[in-house]
Design a protein around this motif. Sequence first.
Motif, PDB file in Angstrom:
ATOM      1  N   MET A 151     -40.254   9.279 102.678  1.00 16.10           N
ATOM      2  CA  MET A 151     -39.582   9.734 103.897  1.00 16.10           C
ATOM      3  C   MET A 151     -38.109  10.053 103.629  1.00 16.10           C
ATOM      4  SD  MET A 151     -41.897   9.916 106.210  1.00 16.10           S
ATOM      5  CE  MET A 151     -43.004  10.381 104.856  1.00 16.10           C
ATOM      6  N   GLN A 152     -37.462   9.274 102.755  1.00 16.44           N
ATOM      7  CA  GLN A 152     -36.052   9.493 102.448  1.00 16.44           C
ATOM      8  C   GLN A 152     -35.822  10.812 101.714  1.00 16.44           C
ATOM      9  OE1 GLN A 152     -34.336   7.351 104.601  1.00 16.44           O
ATOM     10  NE2 GLN A 152     -32.868   7.269 102.917  1.00 16.44           N
ATOM     11  N   ARG A 153     -36.689  11.105 100.730  1.00 16.43           N
ATOM     12  CA  ARG A 153     -36.494  12.336  99.958  1.00 16.43           C
ATOM     13  C   ARG A 153     -37.140  13.547 100.617  1.00 16.43           C
ATOM     14  NH1 ARG A 153     -40.187  10.366  94.854  1.00 16.43           N
ATOM     15  NH2 ARG A 153     -42.222  10.665  95.827  1.00 16.43           N
ATOM     16  N   GLY A 154     -38.028  13.289 101.600  1.00 17.84           N
ATOM     17  CA  GLY A 154     -38.607  14.380 102.377  1.00 17.84           C
ATOM     18  C   GLY A 154     -39.890  14.963 101.831  1.00 17.84           C
ATOM     19  N   TYR A 155     -40.472  14.343 100.811  1.00 16.37           N
ATOM     20  CA  TYR A 155     -41.736  14.849 100.262  1.00 16.37           C
ATOM     21  C   TYR A 155     -42.415  13.776  99.409  1.00 16.37           C
ATOM     22  CZ  TYR A 155     -38.962  15.427  95.981  1.00 16.37           C
ATOM     23  OH  TYR A 155     -38.153  15.198  94.905  1.00 16.37           O
ATOM     24  N   TRP A 156     -43.723  13.994  99.183  1.00 20.92           N
ATOM     25  CA  TRP A 156     -44.504  13.178  98.263  1.00 20.92           C
ATOM     26  C   TRP A 156     -44.712  14.002  96.983  1.00 20.92           C
ATOM     27  CZ3 TRP A 156     -46.338   8.243  99.742  1.00 20.92           C
ATOM     28  CH2 TRP A 156     -46.223   7.945 101.105  1.00 20.92           C
ATOM     29  N   THR A 157     -45.118  13.358  95.913  1.00 25.70           N
ATOM     30  CA  THR A 157     -45.474  14.092  94.700  1.00 25.70           C
ATOM     31  C   THR A 157     -46.959  13.922  94.439  1.00 25.70           C
ATOM     32  OG1 THR A 157     -44.927  12.191  93.290  1.00 25.70           O
ATOM     33  CG2 THR A 157     -43.197  13.830  93.669  1.00 25.70           C
ATOM     34  N   GLY A 158     -47.574  14.955  93.897  1.00 26.50           N
ATOM     35  CA  GLY A 158     -49.003  14.891  93.617  1.00 26.50           C
ATOM     36  C   GLY A 158     -49.408  15.929  92.594  1.00 26.50           C
ATOM     37  N   ILE A 159     -50.703  15.946  92.288  1.00 23.43           N
ATOM     38  CA  ILE A 159     -51.263  16.866  91.303  1.00 23.43           C
ATOM     39  C   ILE A 159     -52.027  17.956  92.031  1.00 23.43           C
ATOM     40  CG2 ILE A 159     -52.902  17.104  89.392  1.00 23.43           C
ATOM     41  CD1 ILE A 159     -52.272  14.130  88.752  1.00 23.43           C
ATOM     42  N   VAL A 160     -51.712  19.190  91.735  1.00 21.86           N
ATOM     43  CA  VAL A 160     -52.417  20.329  92.305  1.00 21.86           C
ATOM     44  C   VAL A 160     -52.755  21.290  91.178  1.00 21.86           C
ATOM     45  CG1 VAL A 160     -52.331  22.278  93.896  1.00 21.86           C
ATOM     46  CG2 VAL A 160     -51.266  20.107  94.534  1.00 21.86           C
ATOM     47  N   GLY A 161     -54.049  21.517  90.952  1.00 17.50           N
ATOM     48  CA  GLY A 161     -54.474  22.413  89.883  1.00 17.50           C
ATOM     49  C   GLY A 161     -53.968  21.954  88.531  1.00 17.50           C
ATOM     50  N   GLN A 162     -53.259  22.835  87.822  1.00 17.05           N
ATOM     51  CA  GLN A 162     -52.722  22.522  86.502  1.00 17.05           C
ATOM     52  C   GLN A 162     -51.348  21.869  86.565  1.00 17.05           C
ATOM     53  OE1 GLN A 162     -54.234  22.968  83.379  1.00 17.05           O
ATOM     54  NE2 GLN A 162     -56.021  23.249  84.685  1.00 17.05           N
ATOM     55  N   GLU A 163     -50.798  21.762  87.785  1.00 11.89           N
ATOM     56  CA  GLU A 163     -49.475  21.155  87.947  1.00 11.89           C
ATOM     57  C   GLU A 163     -49.600  19.639  88.080  1.00 11.89           C
ATOM     58  OE1 GLU A 163     -46.639  22.822  87.780  1.00 11.89           O
ATOM     59  OE2 GLU A 163     -47.725  24.709  87.478  1.00 11.89           O
ATOM     60  N   SER A 164     -48.953  18.903  87.183  1.00 13.33           N
ATOM     61  CA  SER A 164     -49.072  17.444  87.181  1.00 13.33           C
ATOM     62  C   SER A 164     -48.141  16.770  88.176  1.00 13.33           C
ATOM     63  CB  SER A 164     -48.806  16.887  85.782  1.00 13.33           C
ATOM     64  OG  SER A 164     -47.501  17.239  85.364  1.00 13.33           O
ATOM     65  N   SER A 165     -47.136  17.509  88.666  1.00 11.54           N
ATOM     66  CA  SER A 165     -46.222  16.925  89.644  1.00 11.54           C
ATOM     67  C   SER A 165     -45.654  18.025  90.537  1.00 11.54           C
ATOM     68  CB  SER A 165     -45.080  16.189  88.934  1.00 11.54           C
ATOM     69  OG  SER A 165     -44.210  15.591  89.865  1.00 11.54           O
ATOM     70  N   VAL A 166     -46.130  18.062  91.767  1.00 10.25           N
ATOM     71  CA  VAL A 166     -45.646  19.041  92.733  1.00 10.25           C
ATOM     72  C   VAL A 166     -45.210  18.315  94.003  1.00 10.25           C
ATOM     73  CG1 VAL A 166     -47.080  20.923  91.871  1.00 10.25           C
ATOM     74  CG2 VAL A 166     -47.974  19.410  93.648  1.00 10.25           C
ATOM     75  N   GLN A 167     -44.342  18.946  94.766  1.00  8.16           N
ATOM     76  CA  GLN A 167     -43.854  18.365  96.011  1.00  8.16           C
ATOM     77  C   GLN A 167     -44.817  18.721  97.142  1.00  8.16           C
ATOM     78  OE1 GLN A 167     -39.776  19.467  96.753  1.00  8.16           O
ATOM     79  NE2 GLN A 167     -39.095  18.842  94.718  1.00  8.16           N
ATOM     80  N   LEU A 168     -45.229  17.685  97.898  1.00  5.47           N
ATOM     81  CA  LEU A 168     -46.188  17.877  98.976  1.00  5.47           C
ATOM     82  C   LEU A 168     -45.697  17.187 100.243  1.00  5.47           C
ATOM     83  CD1 LEU A 168     -49.415  17.063  96.927  1.00  5.47           C
ATOM     84  CD2 LEU A 168     -48.722  19.341  97.672  1.00  5.47           C
TER      85      LEU A 168
END
Length: 418
Positions: A151-168
């Motif tokens: 909540m503080q940084r405004g996003y979660w991180t996760g895996i989408v497709g070939q990207e190992s760390s994306v903002q969600l």
Amino acid sequence: MRLTSKVRVNADFLAQLSFVLYFSSSTVRMIVNGIFGTGNLSTFIYSAIIYLPLLVACVKNPQEYVKLDFFILYFAVLLFFLLTYLIHPEYGYYYGRSEFGIWDHVLNPYRGIYAYWFIRLFNDPKKILKNLRISGWFTMAYFFVAFYIAMQRGYWTGIVGQESSVQLSYSLSFGYSVLPFALIFLYLALKTGNKLDLAGAVIDIAFIFVGGSRGPILFLGIFGILYILTELRARKVRYKGVIFGIIAGVTVFLYSAFSAVCTTLNSLLSSIGVQSRFLTMLAEGTITTDTGRNQIWTTAIQMIKEWPWGYGAMGSRHVLSKIIIAGYPHSIVLEFLIDFGVVLGSIFLVVMAYHIIRMVFFNKQEAWRGLFLIFFSSACALFISMSFWSVSTFWCCLGLAVSKHLLDRRKRIVVKFR
């Protein structure tokens, strides 16, 4: 005799301590990593914290806590991976990956297969529930910290497709992590009416709605439906048709007003700077939107058609990693058929389905039934996500089924020889 009794009590306490720490491993790791940083030293320290009490309990009372079936299972898993590697040395890259490899996904001390051992430690479902409740409160500290950071940084991180760390805007894994504990608190609240358990359930469910993906919400619903069905069956309630009619009427009403309700709730959350992906998708009518699973499932089915005899342990990784970095088929059915082959995989699936039906609908012991229902509802996530190799709730279900089977067999033997 007194000394023996005292040792057993101490061993039992140590085993329960390890049990609580294992199921609170997220909080344990968070604290250890906060002090020592991430790396091998931290892994060794939190592993020692979790497992040392259990190892001492095993030394004090090996007959009770050294579960031979766990070590046979563990050896069988290692052997399966070794044989697969000997036949498919090209899997070496995928086995050795720091993420989603054998160590990270299967053998790491907090991964799923060890949950089988911890569940098998006790033949008392009430004791297991009591300790899971304690773990639930400890783990909530981790959930609060993870939620606060996102909540503080405004996003979660996760895996989408070939990207190992994306903002969600939501977490792909957070909701699934919270789900088992939400169900534990919810089950205990329904059974005992304890307000503290109800508070725990409400907090965890709120975490799921705001920070989780849509999957965990579905499995909360599955738990609710199965709970109602098993309670009606167990209590032999009269006028079941009337009860189902009321439930159906309420469901239709909620469905007709769902969009407006979701929009209102989402607006309230947005006013305090919080968004819920689940509510947004419901309000927009996009809850069933495909997120890439169709391509994964189509490719997995094609693999089975091309070689129905099985690809071995984690056999989908070398193909599906080209679509999604994790490389698993997001379906326990497809994963079993790929890893074990159509014949052996189908046998395993049928045997599992048989024991699931027995544990949920034909189990007369309420505590065993309720405990299995909690883990099974959580493990249902494997039908649309994750891998059975790493998911603790899958191995918990397996451990519970084995414990109940052995307990029933022991009772039949005692009755036979009376």
